[in-house]
Design an enzyme around this catalytic site. Structure first.
Site, mmCIF file in Angstrom:
data_model
loop_
_atom_site.group_PDB
_atom_site.id
_atom_site.type_symbol
_atom_site.label_atom_id
_atom_site.label_comp_id
_atom_site.label_asym_id
_atom_site.label_seq_id
_atom_site.Cartn_x
_atom_site.Cartn_y
_atom_site.Cartn_z
ATOM 1 N N ASP A 30 -3.493 -11.126 65.131
ATOM 2 C CA ASP A 30 -3.061 -10.183 65.473
ATOM 3 C C ASP A 30 -2.152 -10.245 64.873
ATOM 4 O OD1 ASP A 30 -5.855 -11.113 66.331
ATOM 5 O OD2 ASP A 30 -5.674 -11.214 67.866
ATOM 6 N N LYS A 102 -11.964 -10.690 63.675
ATOM 7 C CA LYS A 102 -12.723 -10.969 65.041
ATOM 8 C C LYS A 102 -12.960 -9.609 66.023
ATOM 9 C CE LYS A 102 -8.797 -13.101 66.705
ATOM 10 N NZ LYS A 102 -8.381 -12.505 68.040
ATOM 11 N N CYS A 135 -5.899 -14.813 72.882
ATOM 12 C CA CYS A 135 -6.233 -14.818 71.160
ATOM 13 C C CYS A 135 -5.016 -16.071 70.862
ATOM 14 C CB CYS A 135 -5.964 -14.135 70.519
ATOM 15 S SG CYS A 135 -7.145 -12.099 71.182
#
Length: 199
Positions: A30, A102, A135
């Site tokens: 990310d 995701k 995450c």
């Protein structure tokens, strides 16, 4: 004077070593523009992205496999097609580096992610990206459940400030970041300060 606390790994007599780019897959999590500007801007995101760029260059020079995770949401932030959802230029994938999308913090919730790692044949993962407490943490813990060894590069991750739970004071971004890494280092990961400390 009390003894300094020990991790569960130390109490078990384990001394895990950091992964090496010679036997690990680099997973960049990310590293997206939502963390560079706007409501999710992370303190220290610039230096962290610089560290990710350095780590990517080191991995590419070593011939290590590299995969990227990117978050998507139907509205608000990380919306497909918006600038915020794009991977930041410092962490942009090159040809041959797959990006797995995701919708939850744990990268393994993308059903294609684990099979791709298995095809690479490496049982160690080196993690970098955002956010440390969310995450990165979720993906690291899931990876250990699936039998992977995990190394996290501290200066290539970052978090944001959070309100305190159960009426306690809010926690700064640095406190959240440090606390997340302390929890992971207890059992789930080897944490190194920067890429120069990889095995």
């Amino acid at each position: 004077m009390t003894d300094a606390p020990k991790t569960l790994l130390e109490l078990a007599g384990a001394t895990p070593a950091p992964a090496s780019l010679n036997d690990a897959t680099l997973v960049v999590i990310d590293a997206q523009n939502e963390y560079v500007r706007g409501p999710l801007t992370l303190p220290g995101v610039g230096p962290a992205l610089g560290a990710i760029a350095d780590l990517l260059a080191q991995a590419r020079a070593a011939g290590a496999p590299i995969v990227h995770l990117a978050h998507r949401a139907p509205d608000g932030v990380f919306v497909e097609g918006t600038e915020g959802a794009e991977i930041a230029p410092q962490a942009a994938p090159l040809d041959g580096e797959t990006v797995f999308l995701k919708e939850l913090p744990n990268g393994f919730t993308n059903p294609d992610f684990r099979p791709a790692l298995e095809r690479l044949g490496r049982k160690n993962l080196i993690l970098a990206g955002f956010m440390t407490h969310m995450c990165v943490d979720s993906t690291a813990r899931a990876a250990v459940d699936l039998g992977y060894g995990v190394t996290i590069v501290e200066n290539a991750t970052a978090s944001r400030a959070l309100p305190g739970a159960v009426g306690k004071p809010s926690r700064s971004a640095q406190e959240v970041h440090d606390g997340a890494l302390a929890g992971l280092a207890d059992l789930f990961a080897v944490v190194v300060p920067d890429a120069s400390k990889l095995g």
